[in-house]
Design an enzyme around this catalytic site. Structure first.
Site, PDB file in Angstrom:
ATOM      1  N   HIS B 136       0.685  -1.077   0.085  1.00 29.80           N
ATOM      2  CA  HIS B 136      -0.134   0.006  -0.034  1.00 29.80           C
ATOM      3  C   HIS B 136       0.831   1.117  -0.030  1.00 29.80           C
ATOM      4  O   HIS B 136       2.025   1.143   0.499  1.00 29.80           O
ATOM      5  CB  HIS B 136      -0.825  -0.033   1.336  1.00 29.80           C
ATOM      6  N   ASP B 214       3.133  -4.680   8.055  1.00 29.79           N
ATOM      7  CA  ASP B 214       2.021  -4.026   7.608  1.00 29.79           C
ATOM      8  C   ASP B 214       0.692  -5.030   8.068  1.00 29.79           C
ATOM      9  O   ASP B 214       0.456  -5.613   7.068  1.00 29.79           O
ATOM     10  CB  ASP B 214       1.928  -3.251   6.513  1.00 29.79           C
ATOM     11  N   GLN B 217      -4.477  -5.016   7.238  1.00 29.44           N
ATOM     12  CA  GLN B 217      -5.608  -5.851   6.777  1.00 29.44           C
ATOM     13  C   GLN B 217      -5.752  -7.158   7.497  1.00 29.44           C
ATOM     14  O   GLN B 217      -6.762  -7.925   7.211  1.00 29.44           O
ATOM     15  CB  GLN B 217      -5.460  -6.128   5.244  1.00 29.44           C
TER      16      GLN B 217
END
Lengths: 149, 423
Positions: B136, B214, B217
């Site tokens: 992202h 990360d 999600q």
């Protein structure tokens, strides 16, 4: 579903499927690119003049039904117009797309874009080719790029 | 109009599952949009909030609100206990060794920026940062800025293609001694790929490379154990796991956090201030300048309790069932291109029609009450690599139902009919 058929009128669907004047000009005197980084929509407008009057206009690019139809109808409606007329039309189209009101202006087929104002996220799509054409007229240099963001 | 799409057509009563009963906890889901029942399928962007979270925030403002850490009065003690209690809860949520390893930020993005600044202070010209092609923008641009500041280089572990895998075989070649940090996403917000985090971390750790995961999600969808994953940093956002917006979490291994300089100055992050020099507070406070988002932390605490009452393992299973159901049915539509792995995908499906633009799909779906996302999903370089400008994406959470997946497919068929393209 009325809002939806207001937005995607038959004329718009038709022009998005078979865009008119969809080609480059061989020797454009002015051209400009419009770019919407949010969805990647891209349009290039090509212009040729006779004096101050648009003699030929065409476009190429990729995008959603709204931006494609807007570019196609724009090329149809700007042939034979003067620079000053284009700028006046830009203001009228902008008002139409953001308020849904044509305020007495005769916008011809472009009037089908009145429904866009109910979809604020899509006004940028419909205005993209118009922003590009004004950038082409205002920029003395070659091939400016305008962005929706 | 197709009778199936007419909001006035009575629907057969489906047997109620335990998942459907949870919907009653989410007041926002019970509404009509453009005359149709809301089908919220934009959970990868943000999740909806259960009543327990809304009430916790309300209760905090009604009975505990005060500033934290420096007050002596009762309310300040309560607010401090609530805020630090939330931190301890996050530590348990991630199985961190201690609450000191948990830093509150504004979101995943700020957590990554914090690492890029504070940990990044040790990066020198010629060093390299390894990312993947599916990151992202929030796990890409902070590293570009770091590279510009320091003269470091960026490297990318390639994505295999539409199937959304990582070319893990290339790791050996890419993880050279110049690489100081490897940052990668746990679950791709565009592809739905679930990356082998523990394996990637082990490869990096073996070479002394620091890792950042990360988890934006994944945090609300599957069980995370930072010790088992073996990562050095991990970041996620409250708002994607049922908590409020404006709050995120950075997990950092204690040794790394202690060695890092602060990145923002202000109140609370100091131990002692003089006119020309200051000493820093201990971790994690060293990284939390100014009054924090106390109410947000209280809301996140309630969200984590709520999720763990359901069980994150069960949530992930439900996500996967919905994604598989969607994938299977969507694959049958003409002119569709589906991104990401065929099996084992997380709870989202990203798709592209050859003849209807994603923004048109999303606009029309919205008119049927179905909330999707269309665009580049903050993955511009990946989209370019795949030769796409935009896709439409449906992303699921535990309150979504099989009926809603079927409704999505029904609406997509209607959209193709609307644009006069083959079904």
């Amino acid at each position: 579903m009325n809002d939806l058929s207001d937005l995607y009128q038959e004329v718009i669907l038709d022009h998005s499927r078979s865009p008119r004047n969809y080609r480059p000009l061989e020797a454009p005197q002015r051209q400009a690119q419009g770019h919407n980084p949010l969805c990647g929509d891209q349009v290039t407008i090509y212009l040729a003049f006779e004096g101050d009057v648009i003699k030929d206009i065409s476009f190429q690019g990729s995008g959603c039904a709204i931006s494609k139809a807007s570019a196609s109808l724009l090329t149809e409606s700007l042939k034979g117009r003067s620079t000053a007329e284009v700028k006046r039309l830009f203001d009228q189209i902008h008002a139409l797309m953001t308020t849904g009101q044509s305020r007495g202006a005769d916008l011809g087929k472009m009037a089908v874009f009145a429904g866009v104002h109910k979809f604020p996220a899509r006004v940028k799509c419909a205005m993209l080719p118009w922003r590009a054409v004004v950038a082409a007229l205002e920029d003395e240099g070659r091939a400016p790029t305008v962005s929706t963001e | 109009m197709n009778a199936a799409l007419d909001p006035t057509t009575p629907r057969p009563a489906a047997p109620t599952t335990a998942w459907e009963l949870l919907r009653a906890d989410f007041p926002i889901l019970d509404q009509r949009v453009h005359g149709h029942p809301l089908v919220y399928l934009d959970n990868a962007a943000t999740s909806q909030k259960p009543r327990a979270v809304l009430e916790a925030i309300d209760r905090y403002y009604r009975s505990e609100n005060a500033n934290v850490h420096r007050g002596i009065h009762e309310l300040s003690n309560r607010a401090t206990a609530a805020y630090e209690g939330a931190r301890a809860r996050v530590a348990r949520f991630l199985n961190a060794r201690s609450a000191e390893e948990i830093v509150f930020t504004r979101g995943t993005t700020e957590a990554i920026n914090l690492v890029a600044h504070a940990w990044g202070a040790r990066v020198r010209s010629g060093d390299a940062i390894l990312l993947t092609e599916m990151e992202h923008h929030s796990n890409l641009v902070p590293w570009q800025l770091l590279a510009q500041r320091t003269g470091a280089n960026l490297r990318y572990l390639p994505v295999t293609g539409d199937d959304g895998g990582l070319e893990v075989d290339r790791l050996g070649q890419l993880l050279t001694p110049e690489v100081k940090l490897f940052a990668f996403t746990h679950i791709s917000n565009t592809l739905g790929t679930v990356n082998p985090v523990a394996e990637l971390c082990a490869r990096a750790r073996g070479l002394g490379v620091v890792t950042l995961v990360d988890a934006a999600q994944s945090a609300g969808h599957l069980e995370l154990d930072v010790q088992q994953l073996g990562c050095d940093f991990l970041a996620f956002s409250s708002h994607k796991i049922g908590g409020p917006t404006g709050l995120g979490v950075l997990y950092g291994r204690r040794e790394l956090l202690e060695a890092m300089p602060p990145w923002q100055g202000g109140g609370d992050m100091i131990a002692n201030v003089e006119f020309y020099a200051s000493r820093w507070n201990v971790i994690p406070h060293k990284f939390e300048a100014g009054t924090p988002h106390i109410a947000g932390a209280v809301g996140l605490h309630a969200a984590m309790d709520y999720l763990d009452r359901i069980g994150r393992q069960r949530i992930f299973q439900h996500d996967q069932e919905l994604a598989a159901r969607a994938y299977e049915q969507l694959a049958g539509l003409a002119g569709i291109r589906l991104l990401g792995p065929k099996t084992g995908r997380a709870g989202l499906v990203s798709f592209h029609f050859s003849d209807v633009h994603a923004h048109d799909v999303v606009t029309v779906a919205d008119q049927f009450g179905v909330a999707l996302r269309g665009g580049h999903h903050c993955n511009q370089p990946l989209m370019r690599k795949l030769g796409l400008e935009s896709t439409a994406r449906a992303s699921f959470y535990f309150y979504n139902t099989a009926g809603e997946v079927d409704r999505l497919v029904e609406v997509l068929r209607e959209i193709r009919r609307f644009f006069h393209v083959p079904l």
